[in-house]
Design a protein around this motif. Structure first.
Motif, PDB file in Angstrom:
ATOM      1  N   PRO A 146       0.817  -1.220   0.000  1.00  0.00           N
ATOM      2  CA  PRO A 146       0.000   0.000   0.000  1.00  0.00           C
ATOM      3  C   PRO A 146       0.853   1.275   0.000  1.00  0.00           C
ATOM      4  CG  PRO A 146      -0.838  -1.563   1.608  1.00  0.00           C
ATOM      5  CD  PRO A 146       0.440  -2.122   1.086  1.00  0.00           C
ATOM      6  N   THR A 147       1.984   1.254   0.698  1.00  0.00           N
ATOM      7  CA  THR A 147       2.828   2.450   0.715  1.00  0.00           C
ATOM      8  C   THR A 147       3.441   2.708  -0.653  1.00  0.00           C
ATOM      9  OG1 THR A 147       4.664   1.114   1.564  1.00  0.00           O
ATOM     10  CG2 THR A 147       3.386   2.348   3.173  1.00  0.00           C
ATOM     11  N   LEU A 148       3.826   1.664  -1.359  1.00  0.00           N
ATOM     12  CA  LEU A 148       4.360   1.836  -2.714  1.00  0.00           C
ATOM     13  C   LEU A 148       3.277   2.357  -3.665  1.00  0.00           C
ATOM     14  CD1 LEU A 148       6.743   1.534  -4.644  1.00  0.00           C
ATOM     15  CD2 LEU A 148       6.004  -0.822  -5.038  1.00  0.00           C
ATOM     16  N   ILE A 149       2.077   1.835  -3.525  1.00  0.00           N
ATOM     17  CA  ILE A 149       0.963   2.302  -4.358  1.00  0.00           C
ATOM     18  C   ILE A 149       0.699   3.782  -4.104  1.00  0.00           C
ATOM     19  CG2 ILE A 149      -1.526   2.094  -4.740  1.00  0.00           C
ATOM     20  CD1 ILE A 149      -1.191  -0.925  -4.176  1.00  0.00           C
ATOM     21  N   MET A 150       0.668   4.183  -2.841  1.00  0.00           N
ATOM     22  CA  MET A 150       0.430   5.590  -2.514  1.00  0.00           C
ATOM     23  C   MET A 150       1.564   6.478  -3.022  1.00  0.00           C
ATOM     24  SD  MET A 150      -2.516   5.531  -1.328  1.00  0.00           S
ATOM     25  CE  MET A 150      -2.662   7.233  -0.869  1.00  0.00           C
ATOM     26  N   LYS A 151       2.790   5.981  -2.953  1.00  0.00           N
ATOM     27  CA  LYS A 151       3.949   6.742  -3.436  1.00  0.00           C
ATOM     28  C   LYS A 151       3.836   6.981  -4.942  1.00  0.00           C
ATOM     29  CE  LYS A 151       8.958   6.454  -3.806  1.00  0.00           C
ATOM     30  NZ  LYS A 151      10.121   5.595  -3.622  1.00  0.00           N
ATOM     31  N   VAL A 152       3.489   5.936  -5.689  1.00  0.00           N
ATOM     32  CA  VAL A 152       3.352   6.069  -7.141  1.00  0.00           C
ATOM     33  C   VAL A 152       2.172   6.976  -7.484  1.00  0.00           C
ATOM     34  CG1 VAL A 152       2.838   4.813  -9.274  1.00  0.00           C
ATOM     35  CG2 VAL A 152       4.495   3.895  -7.654  1.00  0.00           C
ATOM     36  N   LEU A 153       1.071   6.829  -6.761  1.00  0.00           N
ATOM     37  CA  LEU A 153      -0.075   7.716  -6.999  1.00  0.00           C
ATOM     38  C   LEU A 153       0.303   9.173  -6.757  1.00  0.00           C
ATOM     39  CD1 LEU A 153      -3.133   5.813  -5.503  1.00  0.00           C
ATOM     40  CD2 LEU A 153      -2.711   6.368  -7.882  1.00  0.00           C
ATOM     41  N   TRP A 154       1.101   9.417  -5.754  1.00  0.00           N
ATOM     42  CA  TRP A 154       1.492  10.793  -5.446  1.00  0.00           C
ATOM     43  C   TRP A 154       2.452  11.342  -6.496  1.00  0.00           C
ATOM     44  CZ3 TRP A 154      -0.320  14.629  -2.859  1.00  0.00           C
ATOM     45  CH2 TRP A 154       0.480  15.735  -2.632  1.00  0.00           C
ATOM     46  N   LYS A 188       0.416  11.909  -9.927  1.00  0.00           N
ATOM     47  CA  LYS A 188      -0.965  12.324  -9.653  1.00  0.00           C
ATOM     48  C   LYS A 188      -1.650  12.937 -10.858  1.00  0.00           C
ATOM     49  CE  LYS A 188       0.747  16.369  -7.264  1.00  0.00           C
ATOM     50  NZ  LYS A 188       1.806  16.203  -6.322  1.00  0.00           N
ATOM     51  N   GLU A 189      -0.919  13.597 -11.762  1.00  0.00           N
ATOM     52  CA  GLU A 189      -1.538  14.182 -12.949  1.00  0.00           C
ATOM     53  C   GLU A 189      -2.118  13.086 -13.844  1.00  0.00           C
ATOM     54  OE1 GLU A 189       1.767  14.905 -12.191  1.00  0.00           O
ATOM     55  OE2 GLU A 189       1.329  16.803 -11.172  1.00  0.00           O
ATOM     56  N   ARG A 190      -1.333  12.025 -14.025  1.00  0.00           N
ATOM     57  CA  ARG A 190      -1.803  10.895 -14.836  1.00  0.00           C
ATOM     58  C   ARG A 190      -3.002  10.231 -14.175  1.00  0.00           C
ATOM     59  NH1 ARG A 190       2.244   6.266 -16.716  1.00  0.00           N
ATOM     60  NH2 ARG A 190       2.578   7.673 -18.434  1.00  0.00           N
ATOM     61  N   PHE A 191      -2.929  10.053 -12.863  1.00  0.00           N
ATOM     62  CA  PHE A 191      -4.033   9.446 -12.120  1.00  0.00           C
ATOM     63  C   PHE A 191      -5.304  10.285 -12.245  1.00  0.00           C
ATOM     64  CE2 PHE A 191      -6.336   9.002  -8.021  1.00  0.00           C
ATOM     65  CZ  PHE A 191      -6.732   7.691  -8.168  1.00  0.00           C
ATOM     66  N   LEU A 192      -5.181  11.599 -12.091  1.00  0.00           N
ATOM     67  CA  LEU A 192      -6.351  12.483 -12.214  1.00  0.00           C
ATOM     68  C   LEU A 192      -6.916  12.471 -13.629  1.00  0.00           C
ATOM     69  CD1 LEU A 192      -5.242  15.506 -10.017  1.00  0.00           C
ATOM     70  CD2 LEU A 192      -6.997  13.811  -9.499  1.00  0.00           C
ATOM     71  N   PHE A 193      -6.040  12.470 -14.624  1.00  0.00           N
ATOM     72  CA  PHE A 193      -6.491  12.424 -16.014  1.00  0.00           C
ATOM     73  C   PHE A 193      -7.323  11.172 -16.268  1.00  0.00           C
ATOM     74  CE2 PHE A 193      -5.800  10.734 -20.300  1.00  0.00           C
ATOM     75  CZ  PHE A 193      -6.411  11.731 -21.048  1.00  0.00           C
ATOM     76  N   HIS A 194      -6.787  10.020 -15.881  1.00  0.00           N
ATOM     77  CA  HIS A 194      -7.492   8.758 -16.128  1.00  0.00           C
ATOM     78  C   HIS A 194      -8.729   8.616 -15.239  1.00  0.00           C
ATOM     79  CE1 HIS A 194      -4.791   7.146 -19.109  1.00  0.00           C
ATOM     80  NE2 HIS A 194      -3.766   7.544 -18.368  1.00  0.00           N
ATOM     81  N   SER A 195      -8.707   9.215 -14.068  1.00  0.00           N
ATOM     82  CA  SER A 195      -9.897   9.216 -13.221  1.00  0.00           C
ATOM     83  C   SER A 195     -11.023  10.008 -13.875  1.00  0.00           C
ATOM     84  CB  SER A 195      -9.589   9.812 -11.852  1.00  0.00           C
ATOM     85  OG  SER A 195      -8.672   8.997 -11.166  1.00  0.00           O
ATOM     86  N   LEU A 196     -10.693  11.138 -14.472  1.00  0.00           N
ATOM     87  CA  LEU A 196     -11.706  11.935 -15.176  1.00  0.00           C
ATOM     88  C   LEU A 196     -12.253  11.205 -16.399  1.00  0.00           C
ATOM     89  CD1 LEU A 196     -10.211  15.524 -14.907  1.00  0.00           C
ATOM     90  CD2 LEU A 196     -12.240  14.621 -13.766  1.00  0.00           C
ATOM     91  N   VAL A 197     -11.384  10.523 -17.125  1.00  0.00           N
ATOM     92  CA  VAL A 197     -11.841   9.737 -18.276  1.00  0.00           C
ATOM     93  C   VAL A 197     -12.809   8.651 -17.813  1.00  0.00           C
ATOM     94  CG1 VAL A 197     -11.111   8.109 -20.071  1.00  0.00           C
ATOM     95  CG2 VAL A 197      -9.823  10.219 -19.703  1.00  0.00           C
TER      96      VAL A 197
END
Length: 136
Positions: A37-45, A48-57
């Motif tokens: 979980p810590t690695l996942i949170m680190k990559v998400l942080w 974050k721009e890519r994560f937000l882009f794909h979340s909006l899609v």
């Protein structure tokens, strides 16, 4: 509010996260399949721009599927409610089509619509449409 309804699920969730963290850090092969979980949170942080882009899609695709399902469900449910003939025709059809697994329709959607917005929205609408119509 009852404290047990909040405390027990919270402690259970935290204990699952802790066990997950320990297991994924104990073995390289487990970490490859199930990162901590810590690695996942680190990559998400860090991305974050890519994560937000794909979340909006994804949100747009979900909204499109819900909009299509709602716009078809209510009129067809009304037809089934007002007309016995409509109910006898549509209800078995809906039940049969609902039994088809969505993953079998996915290749057909990709062939028809390509890798586009519609190849995601239509299966989403189908998953929502049939149970919604039958419950209305």
């Amino acid at each position: 509010m009852n404290k047990k309804k909040i405390l027990f699920p919270t402690l259970f969730f935290i204990s699952i996260i802790i066990v997950w963290e320990i297991l994924s850090s104990s073995s390289e092969s487990i970490r490859f399949v199930l990162p901590s979980p810590t690695l996942i949170m680190k990559v998400l942080w860090t991305k974050k721009e890519r994560f937000l882009f794909h979340s909006l899609v994804t949100l747009k695709e979900m909204a499109g599927g819900i909009l299509i399902a709602f716009s078809l469900s209510f009129p067809l449910a009304r037809i089934m409610y007002l007309s016995k003939t409509g109910r006898y025709i549509l209800q078995p059809l809906f039940l049969i089509i609902q039994c088809i697994p969505i993953f079998t329709l996915a290749p057909i959607m990709v062939i028809w619509f390509g890798w586009s917005y519609y190849s995601i929205v239509i299966p989403t609408a189908l998953m929502i449409f049939f149970p919604l119509t039958m419950n209305i």
